[in-house]
Design a protein around this motif. Structure first.
Motif, PDB file in Angstrom:
ATOM      1  N   THR A  64      35.068  47.565  39.700  1.00  9.24           N
ATOM      2  CA  THR A  64      34.986  45.828  40.459  1.00  9.24           C
ATOM      3  C   THR A  64      35.395  45.197  39.564  1.00  9.24           C
ATOM      4  N   THR A  65      35.065  45.366  38.408  1.00  2.10           N
ATOM      5  CA  THR A  65      34.629  44.092  37.745  1.00  2.10           C
ATOM      6  C   THR A  65      35.741  43.777  36.619  1.00  2.10           C
ATOM      7  N   VAL A  66      36.333  44.582  36.015  1.00  4.12           N
ATOM      8  CA  VAL A  66      37.997  44.966  35.981  1.00  4.12           C
ATOM      9  C   VAL A  66      38.988  44.592  36.502  1.00  4.12           C
ATOM     10  N   GLU A  67      38.851  44.972  37.371  1.00  4.43           N
ATOM     11  CA  GLU A  67      39.848  44.834  39.073  1.00  4.43           C
ATOM     12  C   GLU A  67      39.909  42.778  39.369  1.00  4.43           C
ATOM     13  N   LEU A  68      38.335  42.086  39.292  1.00  6.77           N
ATOM     14  CA  LEU A  68      38.535  41.285  39.504  1.00  6.77           C
ATOM     15  C   LEU A  68      38.783  39.893  38.538  1.00  6.77           C
ATOM     16  N   ILE A  69      38.526  40.757  36.851  1.00  5.38           N
ATOM     17  CA  ILE A  69      39.056  39.552  35.933  1.00  5.38           C
ATOM     18  C   ILE A  69      41.215  39.581  36.134  1.00  5.38           C
ATOM     19  N   HIS A  70      41.216  41.178  36.894  1.00  2.49           N
ATOM     20  CA  HIS A  70      42.715  41.012  36.749  1.00  2.49           C
ATOM     21  C   HIS A  70      43.885  39.533  37.647  1.00  2.49           C
ATOM     22  N   ALA A  71      42.569  40.019  38.756  1.00  5.47           N
ATOM     23  CA  ALA A  71      43.171  39.609  40.286  1.00  5.47           C
ATOM     24  C   ALA A  71      42.398  38.028  39.753  1.00  5.47           C
ATOM     25  N   ILE A  72      41.946  36.852  39.183  1.00  4.66           N
ATOM     26  CA  ILE A  72      41.575  35.713  38.787  1.00  4.66           C
ATOM     27  C   ILE A  72      42.690  35.324  37.807  1.00  4.66           C
ATOM     28  N   ARG A  73      42.420  36.699  36.644  1.00  5.89           N
ATOM     29  CA  ARG A  73      44.288  35.605  35.863  1.00  5.89           C
ATOM     30  C   ARG A  73      45.423  35.574  37.328  1.00  5.89           C
ATOM     31  N   GLU A  74      45.553  36.841  37.848  1.00  3.00           N
ATOM     32  CA  GLU A  74      46.924  36.258  38.876  1.00  3.00           C
ATOM     33  C   GLU A  74      46.479  35.218  39.793  1.00  3.00           C
ATOM     34  N   LEU A  75      45.465  35.181  39.942  1.00  3.90           N
ATOM     35  CA  LEU A  75      45.231  33.757  41.435  1.00  3.90           C
ATOM     36  C   LEU A  75      45.714  32.187  40.006  1.00  3.90           C
ATOM     37  N   ARG A  76      45.167  32.731  38.559  1.00  2.00           N
ATOM     38  CA  ARG A  76      45.425  31.472  37.858  1.00  2.00           C
ATOM     39  C   ARG A  76      46.790  30.923  37.847  1.00  2.00           C
ATOM     40  N   HIS A  77      47.586  32.544  37.459  1.00  2.00           N
ATOM     41  CA  HIS A  77      49.137  32.316  37.047  1.00  2.00           C
ATOM     42  C   HIS A  77      50.046  31.738  38.689  1.00  2.00           C
ATOM     43  N   ARG A  78      49.350  31.650  39.813  1.00  2.00           N
ATOM     44  CA  ARG A  78      49.744  30.846  41.052  1.00  2.00           C
ATOM     45  C   ARG A  78      49.442  29.630  41.452  1.00  2.00           C
ATOM     46  N   GLY A  79      48.270  28.903  40.344  1.00  2.00           N
ATOM     47  CA  GLY A  79      48.592  27.582  40.456  1.00  2.00           C
ATOM     48  C   GLY A  79      46.989  27.405  40.752  1.00  2.00           C
ATOM     49  N   THR A  80      46.159  28.418  40.794  1.00  2.00           N
ATOM     50  CA  THR A  80      44.709  28.140  41.368  1.00  2.00           C
ATOM     51  C   THR A  80      44.054  27.868  40.032  1.00  2.00           C
ATOM     52  N   GLU A  81      43.608  26.831  39.400  1.00  3.18           N
ATOM     53  CA  GLU A  81      42.681  26.644  38.151  1.00  3.18           C
ATOM     54  C   GLU A  81      41.152  27.926  38.593  1.00  3.18           C
ATOM     55  N   VAL A  82      40.997  28.980  37.942  1.00  2.00           N
ATOM     56  CA  VAL A  82      39.811  29.755  38.269  1.00  2.00           C
ATOM     57  C   VAL A  82      39.569  30.340  37.028  1.00  2.00           C
ATOM     58  N   TYR A  83      38.616  30.767  36.528  1.00  2.00           N
ATOM     59  CA  TYR A  83      38.660  30.962  35.025  1.00  2.00           C
ATOM     60  C   TYR A  83      36.839  32.147  35.407  1.00  2.00           C
ATOM     61  N   PHE A  84      36.996  33.257  35.183  1.00  2.00           N
ATOM     62  CA  PHE A  84      35.970  34.336  35.574  1.00  2.00           C
ATOM     63  C   PHE A  84      35.010  33.848  33.312  1.00  2.00           C
ATOM     64  N   THR A  85      33.996  34.328  34.210  1.00  2.00           N
ATOM     65  CA  THR A  85      32.804  34.884  32.515  1.00  2.00           C
ATOM     66  C   THR A  85      31.970  36.171  33.590  1.00  2.00           C
ATOM     67  N   ILE A  86      31.682  36.792  32.400  1.00  2.00           N
ATOM     68  CA  ILE A  86      30.534  37.877  32.979  1.00  2.00           C
ATOM     69  C   ILE A  86      29.260  38.331  31.914  1.00  2.00           C
ATOM     70  N   ASP A  87      28.384  38.368  31.991  1.00  2.00           N
ATOM     71  CA  ASP A  87      27.168  38.811  31.732  1.00  2.00           C
ATOM     72  C   ASP A  87      26.418  39.813  31.382  1.00  2.00           C
ATOM     73  N   ALA A  88      25.365  40.779  30.784  1.00  2.00           N
ATOM     74  CA  ALA A  88      24.722  41.779  30.373  1.00  2.00           C
ATOM     75  C   ALA A  88      24.745  42.494  31.752  1.00  2.00           C
ATOM     76  N   GLY A  89      25.798  42.423  32.831  1.00  2.00           N
ATOM     77  CA  GLY A  89      26.551  43.285  34.093  1.00  2.00           C
ATOM     78  C   GLY A  89      27.207  43.416  34.842  1.00  2.00           C
ATOM     79  N   PRO A  90      27.210  43.925  36.186  1.00  2.00           N
ATOM     80  CA  PRO A  90      28.712  43.543  36.421  1.00  2.00           C
ATOM     81  C   PRO A  90      29.339  42.665  36.642  1.00  2.00           C
ATOM     82  N   GLN A  91      28.715  41.608  37.743  1.00  2.00           N
ATOM     83  CA  GLN A  91      28.728  40.448  38.035  1.00  2.00           C
ATOM     84  C   GLN A  91      29.716  39.786  37.699  1.00  2.00           C
ATOM     85  N   VAL A  92      30.867  39.483  38.621  1.00  2.00           N
ATOM     86  CA  VAL A  92      32.098  38.162  37.674  1.00  2.00           C
ATOM     87  C   VAL A  92      31.149  36.780  38.477  1.00  2.00           C
TER      88      VAL A  92
END
Ligand code: DP6
Length: 328
Positions: free
Chosen positions: A259-287
């Motif tokens: 899910t973490t990896v799917e979210l990375i792609h989805a957040i970038r996709e959301l950004r390409h569609r015009g919403t300014e969003v960025y992810f960060t992830i620490d030593a665990g799977p939460q996004v």
């Protein structure tokens, strides 16, 4: 001989990973974080003459032997500094899941440092408190302060220059951090062990250290200019660089789940569609997703409906560690 304190979690925008000294817990790199209002730890410490060992209750249960041992070792620092030899009763409560990469050690050791130092009658300056908290957990040094905070790597071998300092307070810039929880369980390898393993085996480790100071300079500028695009891009860069480093260890450390990896792609996709969003992830799977207030509702709904996301926590910039009025 009793005091209670609250400290808030923080999220690193430029990551700390690696130590230049593990005994004093000196970081190998500096870091920059944002303290979070909605996630906190409240801790009460009482030193008592009637018991010969420390007691640690975490979220209404006796803590594990490892957790208790880590707290006792930390209390030893304070006992030594105050010249006392009493045992302590420590009661601590997190208002968020413990140990799942939500920075619970940051708020935990910042709250413990403040409550325990006050309980023994020490009145430490914020800088001294940050140096003390660092010895419990590196990221805890940052939770002493609110808003945007920089942790200095320092150069000295005694650690007197390895402390955090505020860059801008909690009211300076309203940005939002939404946490998509993908797994509430404890992470398989804690940060301390993960860092140690990385430093020992990862071929990219020297380059990680070498390249970190440029990230700090750039993040400071992004914060000063309130340049959200730059802040977000750099936060993603620092995060992915840290995970690339951990992945390059032998055996590689994989904190991400599907899910973490799917979210990375989805957040970038959301950004390409015009919403300014960025992810960060620490030593665990939460996004953890950075966005501006005007997009928070849309992004939160998006995350809540994402397959594999269990829940979403919404956070805003928060205050530094503070004492709480004694309950009767
Ligand atoms: C990935 O502060 O938990 O969250 O000093 O060993 O207790 P110790 O490590 P800790 O590490 C935090 C690592 C991180 C990045 C960060 O918060 O900077």
């Amino acid at each position: 001989m009793r005091a209670s304190a609250r400290a808030h979690a923080n999220i690193a925008l430029v990551k700390y990973w690696g130590k230049r000294d593990s005994r004093l817990n000196l970081p190998a790199v500096g870091s920059i974080s944002l303290t979070l209002k909605e996630l906190f730890t409240e801790t009460t410490v009482e030193f008592v003459a009637t018991s010969d060992s420390d007691q640690f209750i975490l979220n209404s249960q006796a803590a594990s032997p490892e957790q208790s041992e880590r707290v006792s070792r930390f209390l030893d620092l304070i006992r030594r500094q105050a010249g006392i030899d009493l045992s302590a009763r420590v009661t601590s409560r997190n208002n968020f899941p413990t140990g799942a990469g939500l920075a619970s050690s940051a708020s935990a050791f910042a709250a413990l440092a403040l409550a325990a130092s006050r309980a023994v009658g020490l009145s430490l300056s914020p800088r001294e408190l940050s140096i003390l908290a660092r010895q419990g957990s590196g990221s805890a040094a940052r939770s002493v302060f609110g808003g945007f905070v920089e942790m200095h790597r320092g150069e000295r071998s005694d650690g007197r220059d390895a402390y955090a300092e505020p860059l801008a307070d909690q009211h300076y810039w309203d940005i939002r951090l939404l946490i998509a929880v993908t797994d509430e369980g404890e992470k398989p390898l804690g940060s301390t062990a993960g860092m140690e393993h990385t430093a020992r085996t990862a071929p990219y480790y020297p380059e990680w250290i070498r390249s970190s100071s440029a990230d700090l300079v750039e993040m400071r500028t992004a914060i000063q200019k309130k340049d959200f695009t730059r802040l977000g891009e750099l936060a993603e860069f620092s995060c992915l660089k840290m995970h690339a480093l951990a992945l390059s260890a032998r055996p590689g450390i994989v904190y991400l789940n599907g899910t973490t990896v799917e979210l990375i792609h989805a957040i970038r996709e959301l950004r390409h569609r015009g919403t300014e969003v960025y992810f960060t992830i620490d030593a665990g799977p939460q996004v953890k997703v950075l966005c501006l207030p005007e997009n928070a509702r849309q992004v939160s709904d998006f995350l809540k409906n994402f397959p594999g996301v269990q829940r979403v926590l919404e956070t805003t910039p928060g205050p530094g560690a503070h004492l709480m009025a004694e309950e009767a």
